[in-house]
Design a protein around this motif. Structure first.
Motif, PDB file in Angstrom:
ATOM      1  N   ALA A  96      28.114 -27.822  -9.444  1.00 44.37           N
ATOM      2  CA  ALA A  96      28.454 -26.405  -9.291  1.00 44.37           C
ATOM      3  C   ALA A  96      29.021 -26.110  -7.917  1.00 44.37           C
ATOM      4  O   ALA A  96      30.014 -25.377  -7.777  1.00 44.37           O
ATOM      5  CB  ALA A  96      27.216 -25.544  -9.550  1.00 44.37           C
ATOM      6  N   ALA A  97      28.413 -26.659  -6.879  1.00 41.22           N
ATOM      7  CA  ALA A  97      28.902 -26.407  -5.513  1.00 41.22           C
ATOM      8  C   ALA A  97      30.250 -27.079  -5.281  1.00 41.22           C
ATOM      9  O   ALA A  97      31.134 -26.507  -4.638  1.00 41.22           O
ATOM     10  CB  ALA A  97      27.880 -26.891  -4.500  1.00 41.22           C
ATOM     11  N   THR A  98      30.408 -28.284  -5.805  1.00 41.74           N
ATOM     12  CA  THR A  98      31.665 -29.000  -5.616  1.00 41.74           C
ATOM     13  C   THR A  98      32.827 -28.251  -6.258  1.00 41.74           C
ATOM     14  O   THR A  98      33.957 -28.282  -5.755  1.00 41.74           O
ATOM     15  CB  THR A  98      31.560 -30.424  -6.189  1.00 41.74           C
ATOM     16  OG1 THR A  98      30.459 -31.099  -5.569  1.00 41.74           O
ATOM     17  CG2 THR A  98      32.820 -31.216  -5.921  1.00 41.74           C
ATOM     18  N   ALA A  99      32.554 -27.551  -7.337  1.00 41.32           N
ATOM     19  CA  ALA A  99      33.603 -26.780  -8.014  1.00 41.32           C
ATOM     20  C   ALA A  99      34.125 -25.635  -7.160  1.00 41.32           C
ATOM     21  O   ALA A  99      35.188 -25.076  -7.459  1.00 41.32           O
ATOM     22  CB  ALA A  99      33.088 -26.248  -9.351  1.00 41.32           C
ATOM     23  N   THR A 100      33.405 -25.260  -6.100  1.00 46.55           N
ATOM     24  CA  THR A 100      33.846 -24.172  -5.223  1.00 46.55           C
ATOM     25  C   THR A 100      34.618 -24.688  -4.007  1.00 46.55           C
ATOM     26  O   THR A 100      35.087 -23.885  -3.193  1.00 46.55           O
ATOM     27  CB  THR A 100      32.652 -23.346  -4.715  1.00 46.55           C
ATOM     28  OG1 THR A 100      31.924 -24.078  -3.718  1.00 46.55           O
ATOM     29  CG2 THR A 100      31.710 -22.968  -5.850  1.00 46.55           C
ATOM     30  N   VAL A 101      34.742 -26.007  -3.848  1.00 45.49           N
ATOM     31  CA  VAL A 101      35.403 -26.575  -2.674  1.00 45.49           C
ATOM     32  C   VAL A 101      36.914 -26.318  -2.747  1.00 45.49           C
ATOM     33  O   VAL A 101      37.578 -26.709  -3.709  1.00 45.49           O
ATOM     34  CB  VAL A 101      35.132 -28.085  -2.580  1.00 45.49           C
ATOM     35  CG1 VAL A 101      35.989 -28.724  -1.492  1.00 45.49           C
ATOM     36  CG2 VAL A 101      33.652 -28.349  -2.307  1.00 45.49           C
ATOM     37  N   ALA A 102      37.439 -25.631  -1.769  1.00 43.52           N
ATOM     38  CA  ALA A 102      38.887 -25.485  -1.563  1.00 43.52           C
ATOM     39  C   ALA A 102      39.628 -25.132  -2.842  1.00 43.52           C
ATOM     40  O   ALA A 102      39.352 -24.100  -3.456  1.00 43.52           O
ATOM     41  CB  ALA A 102      39.439 -26.754  -0.918  1.00 43.52           C
ATOM     42  N   ASP A 103      40.568 -25.980  -3.259  1.00 39.92           N
ATOM     43  CA  ASP A 103      41.417 -25.708  -4.420  1.00 39.92           C
ATOM     44  C   ASP A 103      41.565 -26.993  -5.232  1.00 39.92           C
ATOM     45  O   ASP A 103      41.126 -28.065  -4.814  1.00 39.92           O
ATOM     46  CB  ASP A 103      42.777 -25.162  -3.984  1.00 39.92           C
ATOM     47  CG  ASP A 103      43.491 -26.073  -3.000  1.00 39.92           C
ATOM     48  OD1 ASP A 103      43.378 -27.318  -3.150  1.00 39.92           O
ATOM     49  OD2 ASP A 103      44.147 -25.576  -2.079  1.00 39.92           O
ATOM     50  N   PRO A 104      42.176 -26.913  -6.428  1.00 40.87           N
ATOM     51  CA  PRO A 104      42.278 -28.120  -7.268  1.00 40.87           C
ATOM     52  C   PRO A 104      42.958 -29.295  -6.587  1.00 40.87           C
ATOM     53  O   PRO A 104      42.558 -30.453  -6.790  1.00 40.87           O
ATOM     54  CB  PRO A 104      43.071 -27.632  -8.486  1.00 40.87           C
ATOM     55  CG  PRO A 104      42.742 -26.173  -8.588  1.00 40.87           C
ATOM     56  CD  PRO A 104      42.626 -25.703  -7.163  1.00 40.87           C
ATOM     57  N   ALA A 105      43.997 -29.039  -5.788  1.00 38.11           N
ATOM     58  CA  ALA A 105      44.686 -30.147  -5.124  1.00 38.11           C
ATOM     59  C   ALA A 105      43.756 -30.902  -4.185  1.00 38.11           C
ATOM     60  O   ALA A 105      43.734 -32.143  -4.164  1.00 38.11           O
ATOM     61  CB  ALA A 105      45.896 -29.615  -4.357  1.00 38.11           C
ATOM     62  N   VAL A 106      42.963 -30.160  -3.410  1.00 34.67           N
ATOM     63  CA  VAL A 106      42.004 -30.796  -2.501  1.00 34.67           C
ATOM     64  C   VAL A 106      40.919 -31.511  -3.292  1.00 34.67           C
ATOM     65  O   VAL A 106      40.508 -32.625  -2.946  1.00 34.67           O
ATOM     66  CB  VAL A 106      41.397 -29.748  -1.551  1.00 34.67           C
ATOM     67  CG1 VAL A 106      40.228 -30.335  -0.767  1.00 34.67           C
ATOM     68  CG2 VAL A 106      42.451 -29.224  -0.588  1.00 34.67           C
ATOM     69  N   ARG A 107      40.435 -30.889  -4.370  1.00 35.54           N
ATOM     70  CA  ARG A 107      39.362 -31.501  -5.152  1.00 35.54           C
ATOM     71  C   ARG A 107      39.809 -32.793  -5.835  1.00 35.54           C
ATOM     72  O   ARG A 107      38.979 -33.668  -6.109  1.00 35.54           O
ATOM     73  CB  ARG A 107      38.817 -30.497  -6.167  1.00 35.54           C
ATOM     74  CG  ARG A 107      38.106 -29.316  -5.519  1.00 35.54           C
ATOM     75  CD  ARG A 107      37.285 -28.532  -6.512  1.00 35.54           C
ATOM     76  NE  ARG A 107      38.094 -27.800  -7.471  1.00 35.54           N
ATOM     77  CZ  ARG A 107      38.532 -26.551  -7.306  1.00 35.54           C
ATOM     78  NH1 ARG A 107      38.256 -25.902  -6.176  1.00 35.54           N
ATOM     79  NH2 ARG A 107      39.237 -25.953  -8.244  1.00 35.54           N
ATOM     80  N   HIS A 108      41.084 -32.943  -6.115  1.00 31.78           N
ATOM     81  CA  HIS A 108      41.573 -34.175  -6.730  1.00 31.78           C
ATOM     82  C   HIS A 108      41.741 -35.305  -5.711  1.00 31.78           C
ATOM     83  O   HIS A 108      41.809 -36.484  -6.095  1.00 31.78           O
ATOM     84  CB  HIS A 108      42.910 -33.933  -7.439  1.00 31.78           C
ATOM     85  CG  HIS A 108      42.747 -33.422  -8.840  1.00 31.78           C
ATOM     86  ND1 HIS A 108      42.464 -32.105  -9.131  1.00 31.78           N
ATOM     87  CD2 HIS A 108      42.823 -34.066 -10.025  1.00 31.78           C
ATOM     88  CE1 HIS A 108      42.385 -31.953 -10.442  1.00 31.78           C
ATOM     89  NE2 HIS A 108      42.586 -33.123 -11.010  1.00 31.78           N
ATOM     90  N   ARG A 109      41.808 -34.994  -4.423  1.00 28.82           N
ATOM     91  CA  ARG A 109      41.971 -36.014  -3.396  1.00 28.82           C
ATOM     92  C   ARG A 109      40.723 -36.204  -2.529  1.00 28.82           C
ATOM     93  O   ARG A 109      40.390 -37.324  -2.140  1.00 28.82           O
ATOM     94  CB  ARG A 109      43.152 -35.647  -2.482  1.00 28.82           C
ATOM     95  CG  ARG A 109      44.510 -35.708  -3.152  1.00 28.82           C
ATOM     96  CD  ARG A 109      44.914 -37.121  -3.502  1.00 28.82           C
ATOM     97  NE  ARG A 109      44.942 -37.982  -2.317  1.00 28.82           N
ATOM     98  CZ  ARG A 109      45.098 -39.310  -2.365  1.00 28.82           C
ATOM     99  NH1 ARG A 109      45.212 -39.908  -3.536  1.00 28.82           N
ATOM    100  NH2 ARG A 109      45.124 -40.013  -1.259  1.00 28.82           N
ATOM    101  N   GLY A 110      40.055 -35.100  -2.207  1.00 27.69           N
ATOM    102  CA  GLY A 110      38.879 -35.179  -1.351  1.00 27.69           C
ATOM    103  C   GLY A 110      37.734 -35.907  -2.028  1.00 27.69           C
ATOM    104  O   GLY A 110      37.616 -35.938  -3.248  1.00 27.69           O
ATOM    105  N   THR A 111      36.857 -36.507  -1.222  1.00 26.69           N
ATOM    106  CA  THR A 111      35.760 -37.316  -1.746  1.00 26.69           C
ATOM    107  C   THR A 111      34.407 -36.784  -1.268  1.00 26.69           C
ATOM    108  O   THR A 111      34.302 -36.148  -0.216  1.00 26.69           O
ATOM    109  CB  THR A 111      35.901 -38.774  -1.285  1.00 26.69           C
ATOM    110  OG1 THR A 111      35.779 -38.839   0.147  1.00 26.69           O
ATOM    111  CG2 THR A 111      37.246 -39.350  -1.716  1.00 26.69           C
ATOM    112  N   LEU A 112      33.384 -37.096  -2.046  1.00 24.74           N
ATOM    113  CA  LEU A 112      32.027 -36.698  -1.674  1.00 24.74           C
ATOM    114  C   LEU A 112      31.629 -37.347  -0.347  1.00 24.74           C
ATOM    115  O   LEU A 112      31.141 -36.667   0.570  1.00 24.74           O
ATOM    116  CB  LEU A 112      31.047 -37.108  -2.769  1.00 24.74           C
ATOM    117  CG  LEU A 112      29.561 -36.910  -2.455  1.00 24.74           C
ATOM    118  CD1 LEU A 112      29.243 -35.450  -2.180  1.00 24.74           C
ATOM    119  CD2 LEU A 112      28.695 -37.447  -3.591  1.00 24.74           C
ATOM    120  N   GLY A 113      31.851 -38.640  -0.216  1.00 24.01           N
ATOM    121  CA  GLY A 113      31.468 -39.317   1.017  1.00 24.01           C
ATOM    122  C   GLY A 113      32.244 -38.822   2.219  1.00 24.01           C
ATOM    123  O   GLY A 113      31.688 -38.681   3.311  1.00 24.01           O
ATOM    124  N   GLY A 114      33.529 -38.541   2.022  1.00 28.64           N
ATOM    125  CA  GLY A 114      34.328 -38.033   3.125  1.00 28.64           C
ATOM    126  C   GLY A 114      33.832 -36.697   3.623  1.00 28.64           C
ATOM    127  O   GLY A 114      33.780 -36.448   4.835  1.00 28.64           O
TER     128      GLY A 114
END
Length: 284
Positions: A96-114
């Protein structure tokens, strides 16, 4: 702007990546999804001599079960975390929290560990890791070690990672039977959270049995709202009682003042958002 010159390496294994980091010492940066590092390079806030690209290491991707925990590879993208059935079933707060991160483009590239290794207190996921009681698996020349999230975040943009260590996985305890909600307030849909609250609660017979609450952007590191957690245990699941407990949300915090938002306003937001998050997590 154009980044300063640096060497680039893309190792074939985790061991190769660790060797590159050990040889480079403080002069290396790790590239996973690049959503935190690339802006720093472009603005010349970081001047690494070497960038080690781990984004294509298969060993650092995916979600698996290990007893009472999920093991999430550090290079698993936000998009993959959101959609993974194991995460949705056993660690719904993270999805649920990850779904609020930035925008779809960032969510497709950004990583949990990063996101966790970057350790920005305004990032959504460090506070979620605290609330979930996650553990971070680090790999260095001496082998792997595991660090609890409460010990991993040391200071602003600083973690327990040594220069020759790599974050390889995140272990998340399964939280079946817990209600959850992530509530944040920001200037816009893609902006950093002024304040965020990650809430996990268990209740039975109309009263709270337990609560775990993480705070985003209320200090130099993510924080647990332990005073609220203590105040909730044993009280009834109703708005007035939750509101009284949430008044302690800013205890022990040290929020920053900025031109657009004062420290006092952040404290106010922490109390308001904690009440909303807890009520939503409890289904009230």
């Amino acid at each position: 702007m154009i980044p300063a010159a640096f060497d680039y390496r893309r190792p074939g294994t985790v061991d190769d990546a660790v060797r590159l980091l050990a040889d480079a010492g403080d002069e290396a940066k790790v590239l996973a999804g690049g959503q935190s590092l690339l802006p720093l390079l472009r603005l010349r806030f970081a001047f690494p001599e070497l960038v080690v690209d781990i984004g294509r290491l298969d060993a650092l991707h995916g979600v698996s079960e290990d007893g009472d925990s999920l093991v999430i590879g550090a290079c698993t993208t936000h998009h993959e975390v959101i959609r993974d059935p194991l995460v949705r079933r056993h660690a719904g707060l993270l999805a649920a929290a990850t779904a609020t991160v930035a925008d779809p483009a960032v969510r497709h590239r950004g990583t949990l560990g990063g996101s966790l290794a970057h350790a920005d207190p305004a990032g959504d996921l460090p506070a979620v890791a605290l609330a979930l009681g996650a553990e971070l698996v680090l790999r260095g020349p001496g082998g792997p070690r595991t660090v609890p999230a409460r010990e991993f975040f040391v200071d602003y943009l600083q973690t327990a990672l040594a220069p020759d260590e790599l974050l390889t996985a995140v272990r998340v305890p399964k939280r079946g039977g817990w209600g959850f909600h992530y509530e944040k307030f920001s200037r816009g849909t893609q902006a950093w959270a002024m304040v965020g609250v990650a809430a996990l609660v268990r209740h039975a017979d109309g009263s709270f049995a337990d609560a775990r609450i993480g705070l985003t952007n209320m200090g130099a590191t993510p924080l647990r709202a332990t005073a609220v957690e203590d105040a909730l245990r044993g009280v009834s699941v109703e708005e007035a009682a939750v509101g009284r407990a949430a008044e302690a949300a800013d205890e022990g915090t040290a929020p920053a003042s900025e031109p657009a938002v004062s420290a006092d306003y952040r404290r106010h937001l922490a109390r308001v958002l904690t009440r909303r998050a807890v009520l939503a997590a409890a289904g009230a």
